[in-house]
Enzyme design. Structure first.
Site, PDB file in Angstrom:
ATOM      1  N   HIS A 278      39.305  44.304  41.552  1.00  0.00           N
ATOM      2  CA  HIS A 278      38.656  44.795  40.332  1.00  0.00           C
ATOM      3  C   HIS A 278      37.181  44.388  40.311  1.00  0.00           C
ATOM      4  CE1 HIS A 278      38.297  45.508  35.896  1.00  0.00           C
ATOM      5  NE2 HIS A 278      37.414  44.517  36.018  1.00  0.00           N
ATOM      6  N   GLU A 279      36.902  43.116  40.627  1.00  0.00           N
ATOM      7  CA  GLU A 279      35.518  42.635  40.604  1.00  0.00           C
ATOM      8  C   GLU A 279      34.679  43.282  41.701  1.00  0.00           C
ATOM      9  OE1 GLU A 279      34.398  41.016  38.139  1.00  0.00           O
ATOM     10  OE2 GLU A 279      36.383  40.746  37.274  1.00  0.00           O
ATOM     11  N   HIS A 282      33.031  46.583  40.752  1.00  0.00           N
ATOM     12  CA  HIS A 282      31.757  46.530  40.035  1.00  0.00           C
ATOM     13  C   HIS A 282      30.587  46.536  41.016  1.00  0.00           C
ATOM     14  CE1 HIS A 282      33.581  46.087  36.157  1.00  0.00           C
ATOM     15  NE2 HIS A 282      34.193  44.962  36.469  1.00  0.00           N
ATOM     16  N   GLU A 358      35.055  49.370  33.285  1.00  0.00           N
ATOM     17  CA  GLU A 358      36.226  48.516  33.506  1.00  0.00           C
ATOM     18  C   GLU A 358      37.453  49.350  33.875  1.00  0.00           C
ATOM     19  OE1 GLU A 358      36.201  45.323  33.708  1.00  0.00           O
ATOM     20  OE2 GLU A 358      34.133  45.055  33.054  1.00  0.00           O
ATOM     21  N   ASP A 362      39.589  49.013  37.291  1.00  0.00           N
ATOM     22  CA  ASP A 362      41.050  48.866  37.339  1.00  0.00           C
ATOM     23  C   ASP A 362      41.653  49.870  38.325  1.00  0.00           C
ATOM     24  OD1 ASP A 362      41.071  46.806  35.531  1.00  0.00           O
ATOM     25  OD2 ASP A 362      41.703  48.024  33.819  1.00  0.00           O
TER      26      ASP A 362
END
Length: 428
Positions: A278-279, A282, A358, A362
């Site tokens: 997930h990170e 970004h 976000e 996901d």
């Protein structure tokens, strides 16, 4: 005039607070829609009765505190203006020092101290609340230390910004807002670059991930995603909180992926890999740079609106506010009040952009790990650790939430399960 403005301001604040108290405790319903009851997104499935009760109670109080603290800041600045305190601060600074920069520094010390004292009760209540519900493990001394670090960091940056801002106001009464914004661009980039290596270590200790096997798995994922990462950092947060978190910060060579040690202690490797995916999303989707560009765009509009509103306020209420000109340092509380109001009003749009990012992150994590069960159990554990509502009220989500709700995140993962299964079957 001043008395009337103050009275109306206080009444508006009281009505605002009463509305949100009624909304949060009597009107808003966090019950899940029928179709989600009994699903993995239903908190009754993964929380016990006590945890359910505490999450509802804690969330409501925390949200109310937010809605009381934000407009209280506006009332504080209004009182500073109406009671002539801003004028007094300036007079004291002129009596104490002859040099302009020193007068600005002294004025800011007075204003910063009064602001710190006014907002400290809200900060302490927030700390005490988190401690009472066993989310915070931080000692009072550690909390107070961080408050003081915040005070001096904010004072230092505010001194630089205010000195430049009011110099620009005197040089150009019509274009100061534009010049100020142009100067804020490199300043914002510089701060973002320094954040991971200068500012963050003032609050916590950072070090390379101790679990080298896990780090190797994370770096392998990073390599597949074309992320030039050599280290994953962990931060010692267990001395302060029981909550879980991980994040990406910084830009360029200073970009870092960071895991809280509470996350390492409470989640399995599969769950941690889901969070890391997930990170990484970004970084892959350039969200950090998009957020910087969005922030600068918002600040450009905000500076222009502040310029217009300050001119209007000084013309109409200058006498009541004890302000003779926008470029007078006494107008700083008015400037800060307007900026705070604009930030509050722009919050829902910023939150909407953040929730979209976000959601994308996901989905990236699902596609990278092909492990929806790890994602579901991760979000369930995040809800438990932070006592967060799975389905918060609409206005809470609108004004506060920069992430999708846990209901949205878990239900999305459940919907992806069949797709993941189909992909596995095709692979076989």
């Amino acid at each position: 005039m001043a008395r009337k403005i103050g009275l109306y301001g206080v009444l508006a604040y009281l009505l605002f607070g009463l509305f949100f108290y009624w909304y949060l405790f009597y009107f808003a319903d966090s019950t899940l829609p029928f179709e989600y009851q009994g699903s993995q997104a239903d908190p009754a499935v993964f929380l016990n009765e006590r945890e359910l009760f505490l999450s509802e109670e804690y969330s409501r109080i925390r949200y109310l505190l937010y809605f009381l603290a934000t407009p209280f800041e506006w009332i504080f600045y209004l009182i500073i203006l109406l009671f002539g305190l801003s004028k007094a601060f300036k007079e004291w600074s002129e009596v104490t020092a002859k040099k302009k920069w020193l007068q600005t520094a002294i004025y800011l010390i007075w204003l910063s101290f009064f602001s710190f004292a006014a907002m400290l009760p809200f900060s302490y209540i927030s700390y005490y609340l988190s401690k009472s519900y066993h989310i915070s493990t931080q000692t009072f001394a550690s909390w107070l230390k961080e408050e003081l670090i915040d005070f001096w960091l904010n004072y230092g940056m505010t001194f630089i910004l205010v000195s430049v801002l009011y110099w620009l106001m005197k040089k150009s009464t019509k274009r100061w807002w534009l010049y100020a914004w142009l100067l804020s661009v490199p300043f914002t980039l510089f701060l973002t670059f320094l954040q991971p290596v200068v500012i963050d270590p003032l609050y916590n200790d950072f070090y390379p991930l101790k679990n080298k096997e896990l780090e190797a798995e994370i770096l392998d994922m990073a390599q597949k995603a074309d992320i030039p990462a050599n280290h994953v950092f962990e931060v010692n947060m267990s001395e302060k909180t029981n909550a879980l978190n991980a994040y990406v910060t910084g830009i360029g060579s200073n970009a870092r992926i960071v895991l809280w040690d509470t996350t390492l202690n409470k989640l399995s490797n599969e769950q941690i890999l889901f969070i890391m995916a997930h990170e990484m999303a970004h970084y892959v989707e350039k969200h950090i740079y998009i957020n910087i560009a969005t922030s600068l765009t918002f600040s450009l509009v905000g500076m222009y609106l502040t310029y217009k509103l300050m001119n209007w306020a000084v013309v109409r209420y200058g006498k009541a506010f004890n302000i003779s000109a926008v470029s007078d340092l006494q107008s700083l509380p008015l400037f800060l009040m307007i900026i705070s109001m604009l930030l509050f009003m722009s919050g829902p749009l910023s939150n909407m952009i953040s929730r979209y990012q976000e959601t994308r992150a996901d989905r990236y994590a699902i596609e990278m790990t092909q492990n929806t069960e790890a994602g579901i159990t991760t979000f369930q554990e995040l809800s438990r650790a932070g006592l967060s509502q799975v389905n918060p009220p609409f206005l809470v989500k609108f004004f506060i939430y920069g992430h999708p709700t846990m209901l949205e995140r878990i239900s999305t993962l459940e919907e992806y399960k069949p797709k993941v299964k189909e992909s596995e079957d095709e692979g076989n």
